[in-house]
Scaffold this motif. Sequence first.
Motif, PDB file in Angstrom:
ATOM      1  N   LEU B 142     -23.591  -6.751  12.326  1.00  0.00           N
ATOM      2  CA  LEU B 142     -23.291  -5.433  11.779  1.00  0.00           C
ATOM      3  C   LEU B 142     -22.601  -5.571  10.425  1.00  0.00           C
ATOM      4  N   ASP B 143     -21.669  -6.511  10.325  1.00  0.00           N
ATOM      5  CA  ASP B 143     -21.032  -6.758   9.033  1.00  0.00           C
ATOM      6  C   ASP B 143     -22.064  -7.172   7.991  1.00  0.00           C
ATOM      7  N   ALA B 144     -22.967  -8.050   8.379  1.00  0.00           N
ATOM      8  CA  ALA B 144     -23.987  -8.521   7.446  1.00  0.00           C
ATOM      9  C   ALA B 144     -24.881  -7.365   7.015  1.00  0.00           C
ATOM     10  N   ALA B 145     -25.228  -6.498   7.967  1.00  0.00           N
ATOM     11  CA  ALA B 145     -26.088  -5.352   7.651  1.00  0.00           C
ATOM     12  C   ALA B 145     -25.380  -4.429   6.658  1.00  0.00           C
ATOM     13  N   ARG B 146     -24.075  -4.272   6.823  1.00  0.00           N
ATOM     14  CA  ARG B 146     -23.342  -3.376   5.926  1.00  0.00           C
ATOM     15  C   ARG B 146     -23.208  -3.976   4.540  1.00  0.00           C
ATOM     16  N   GLU B 147     -23.059  -5.286   4.484  1.00  0.00           N
ATOM     17  CA  GLU B 147     -23.052  -5.925   3.171  1.00  0.00           C
ATOM     18  C   GLU B 147     -24.403  -5.732   2.499  1.00  0.00           C
ATOM     19  N   TRP B 148     -25.455  -5.793   3.309  1.00  0.00           N
ATOM     20  CA  TRP B 148     -26.790  -5.607   2.756  1.00  0.00           C
ATOM     21  C   TRP B 148     -27.002  -4.171   2.298  1.00  0.00           C
ATOM     22  N   MET B 149     -26.366  -3.222   2.956  1.00  0.00           N
ATOM     23  CA  MET B 149     -26.466  -1.828   2.519  1.00  0.00           C
ATOM     24  C   MET B 149     -25.888  -1.662   1.114  1.00  0.00           C
ATOM     25  N   LEU B 150     -24.788  -2.337   0.846  1.00  0.00           N
ATOM     26  CA  LEU B 150     -24.212  -2.283  -0.507  1.00  0.00           C
ATOM     27  C   LEU B 150     -25.195  -2.857  -1.515  1.00  0.00           C
ATOM     28  N   LEU B 151     -25.785  -3.985  -1.146  1.00  0.00           N
ATOM     29  CA  LEU B 151     -26.766  -4.602  -2.038  1.00  0.00           C
ATOM     30  C   LEU B 151     -27.933  -3.663  -2.306  1.00  0.00           C
ATOM     31  N   LEU B 152     -28.489  -3.080  -1.241  1.00  0.00           N
ATOM     32  CA  LEU B 152     -29.681  -2.240  -1.390  1.00  0.00           C
ATOM     33  C   LEU B 152     -29.374  -0.959  -2.160  1.00  0.00           C
ATOM     34  N   GLU B 194     -41.751 -11.761   0.388  1.00  0.00           N
ATOM     35  CA  GLU B 194     -40.721 -11.619   1.423  1.00  0.00           C
ATOM     36  C   GLU B 194     -39.357 -11.347   0.800  1.00  0.00           C
ATOM     37  N   MET B 195     -39.106 -12.012  -0.320  1.00  0.00           N
ATOM     38  CA  MET B 195     -37.850 -11.732  -1.018  1.00  0.00           C
ATOM     39  C   MET B 195     -37.803 -10.255  -1.425  1.00  0.00           C
ATOM     40  N   SER B 196     -38.919  -9.751  -1.938  1.00  0.00           N
ATOM     41  CA  SER B 196     -38.937  -8.346  -2.379  1.00  0.00           C
ATOM     42  C   SER B 196     -38.745  -7.405  -1.203  1.00  0.00           C
ATOM     43  N   ASP B 197     -39.300  -7.767  -0.044  1.00  0.00           N
ATOM     44  CA  ASP B 197     -39.107  -6.930   1.141  1.00  0.00           C
ATOM     45  C   ASP B 197     -37.651  -6.927   1.580  1.00  0.00           C
ATOM     46  N   TYR B 198     -36.999  -8.037   1.384  1.00  0.00           N
ATOM     47  CA  TYR B 198     -35.595  -8.112   1.773  1.00  0.00           C
ATOM     48  C   TYR B 198     -34.724  -7.324   0.802  1.00  0.00           C
ATOM     49  N   LEU B 199     -35.065  -7.389  -0.478  1.00  0.00           N
ATOM     50  CA  LEU B 199     -34.178  -6.864  -1.515  1.00  0.00           C
ATOM     51  C   LEU B 199     -34.491  -5.433  -1.923  1.00  0.00           C
ATOM     52  N   GLY B 200     -35.548  -4.855  -1.375  1.00  0.00           N
ATOM     53  CA  GLY B 200     -35.914  -3.504  -1.780  1.00  0.00           C
ATOM     54  C   GLY B 200     -36.434  -3.461  -3.205  1.00  0.00           C
ATOM     55  N   LEU B 201     -37.242  -4.455  -3.563  1.00  0.00           N
ATOM     56  CA  LEU B 201     -37.826  -4.533  -4.904  1.00  0.00           C
ATOM     57  C   LEU B 201     -39.321  -4.754  -4.772  1.00  0.00           C
ATOM     58  N   THR B 202     -40.020  -4.811  -5.894  1.00  0.00           N
ATOM     59  CA  THR B 202     -41.409  -5.252  -5.876  1.00  0.00           C
ATOM     60  C   THR B 202     -41.436  -6.745  -6.137  1.00  0.00           C
ATOM     61  N   LEU B 203     -42.524  -7.374  -5.735  1.00  0.00           N
ATOM     62  CA  LEU B 203     -42.589  -8.821  -5.937  1.00  0.00           C
ATOM     63  C   LEU B 203     -42.614  -9.171  -7.421  1.00  0.00           C
ATOM     64  N   GLU B 204     -43.180  -8.291  -8.240  1.00  0.00           N
ATOM     65  CA  GLU B 204     -43.175  -8.554  -9.689  1.00  0.00           C
ATOM     66  C   GLU B 204     -41.752  -8.587 -10.247  1.00  0.00           C
ATOM     67  N   THR B 205     -40.935  -7.650  -9.800  1.00  0.00           N
ATOM     68  CA  THR B 205     -39.543  -7.637 -10.273  1.00  0.00           C
ATOM     69  C   THR B 205     -38.807  -8.884  -9.812  1.00  0.00           C
ATOM     70  N   VAL B 206     -39.068  -9.314  -8.584  1.00  0.00           N
ATOM     71  CA  VAL B 206     -38.448 -10.549  -8.103  1.00  0.00           C
ATOM     72  C   VAL B 206     -38.843 -11.707  -9.007  1.00  0.00           C
ATOM     73  N   SER B 207     -40.125 -11.802  -9.303  1.00  0.00           N
ATOM     74  CA  SER B 207     -40.612 -12.907 -10.134  1.00  0.00           C
ATOM     75  C   SER B 207     -39.969 -12.868 -11.518  1.00  0.00           C
ATOM     76  N   ARG B 208     -39.913 -11.680 -12.095  1.00  0.00           N
ATOM     77  CA  ARG B 208     -39.311 -11.554 -13.423  1.00  0.00           C
ATOM     78  C   ARG B 208     -37.837 -11.950 -13.430  1.00  0.00           C
ATOM     79  N   GLN B 209     -37.124 -11.543 -12.425  1.00  0.00           N
ATOM     80  CA  GLN B 209     -35.691 -11.852 -12.397  1.00  0.00           C
ATOM     81  C   GLN B 209     -35.450 -13.337 -12.106  1.00  0.00           C
TER      82      GLN B 209
END
Lengths: 249, 249
Positions: B142-152, B194-209
């Motif tokens: 639950l703590d991890a999920a809440r940290e992820w909410m801040l990230l998202l 998969e990274m983009s699915d985790y981070l709430g981004l598109t895969l192109e944005t992941v690649s660019r960053q």
Amino acid sequence: MSVHREIRTQMQDCGDCPIRHRAVCARCEADELAQLEQIKYYRSYQAGQTVIWSGDKMDFVASVVTGIATLTQTMEDGRRQMVGLLLPSDFVGRPGRSYAAYDVTATTDLVMCCFRRKPFEEMMGSTPHIAQRLLEMTLDELDAAREWMLLLGRKTAREKIASLLAIIARRDASLKQPRTAATMTFDLPLTREEMSDYLGLTLETVSRQMSALKRDGIITLDGKRQVTIPSMDALMDETGDDSDGGYLV
Amino acid sequence: MSVHREIRTQMQDCGDCPIRHRAVCARCEADELAQLEQIKYYRSYQAGQTVIWSGDKMDFVASVVTGIATLTQTMEDGRRQMVGLLLPSDFVGRPGRSYAAYDVTATTDLVMCCFRRKPFEEMMGSTPHIAQRLLEMTLDELDAAREWMLLLGRKTAREKIASLLAIIARRDASLKQPRTAATMTFDLPLTREEMSDYLGLTLETVSRQMSALKRDGIITLDGKRQVTIPSMDALMDETGDDSDGGYLV
DNA sequence: CGCCGCGTTGAAGCGTCTCAAAATCCGTGG
DNA sequence: CCACGGATTTTGAGACGCTTCAACGCGGCG
């Protein structure tokens, strides 16, 4: 936002407690309740007041009895994200942890039933009914957090607003009008800014999307806070969720 | 991605189990372990294989023994959000729930230690050690999920990528190199998608960053997957988190 | 009455997404 | 060993949604 004094509330019998059957004590027997009464005390907070700051020492855990509180995280530069909305019967604090991990704020007048942490932890060891119920509640919270991750990561601003309204409406209905009335009305317990903190938006975007939903006839507003939903189905269509989502269990 | 056959793995003694001291069985005594052995069985999945689909009947719960799995939610129109990254010792499934709430996928070759659900639930009632450990693990989740909410909700694309890399690096370090080496190298267990699915981004944005972080010297890449972090401090500066965040407990 | 917190609305900017194409990696078969 | 094809990744250009900055409206209260 003026600072208000914390108020202690007079003792109350667990038998009369409005959250008796839903809170962490839900499964306790009479003798276990009596034991809890030994270590419990009530605290009241006024709307807007901070219950505890992240990082502060926290020598109690608690149940929300009446009112609404929020959990928020804040970044160094001031960006804020709400990570929990605490309603009556919800649990605050973590057994085994002596400091607060989040800011806890009363968004409405709030009454909490607090347990001194050490005795509560000892009772958890000896009273399976408490630990069982806490596990169940924590698993529910985890599901809710994961649903919120989907909202934060993938939903549009309009879908976010609609989802929040749907959640509040559904919860409100479960308290006020057990039957599923086609039309429902409730007071928003959150300011636009608090909504934005919950949804990962700016308050301006929240305001614009509220106006847009009003313009489109999905909601009507009396004043700024009172919301009427003429058709729950129409609102659900705006949330982006499956039409059957959340109903099958 | 071809579909592979599910493989049963030969029985193994709990005493030799690599996750013995961290999984849901961590607190069990010898006799309790013996009882668990009665209802356990291993399953292996190949990288890319689906363990279970959301909504499917799920008559077991399980611990990840080796490999990595993901929990994802999918919206009707195909938008996807990862809501959990399951590492060795993490728990899958919810006691008391007979269907899967999320898609579970093996992102690497995966071995799970499964328990038939009904007997496991009965054991939970009679064995406080299991329920206690499960509560602790769920609170961590639950703590991890809440940290992820801040990230998202609040982090920029660059901060999201840096945060993910920091998490993977730190976890990897805790397994491979107990000492805090200034420079660390690891293989990314996730594709860009998969990274983009985790981070709430598109895969192109992941690649660019990723390219931007490489250009700025925060990371170096050998091939697409092997990442080297010359300075963990420099990476942490990019995550947006407090400099001391996550270290004080 | 005038201030202040809260909410609304407008205009411009920017970050991420979308659509598209090219580059690279990797397993497979010749 | 090399050639090939498909999956994955990178990069580019333009579009779009949300944010930012700013002004204004409204209502309660000293």
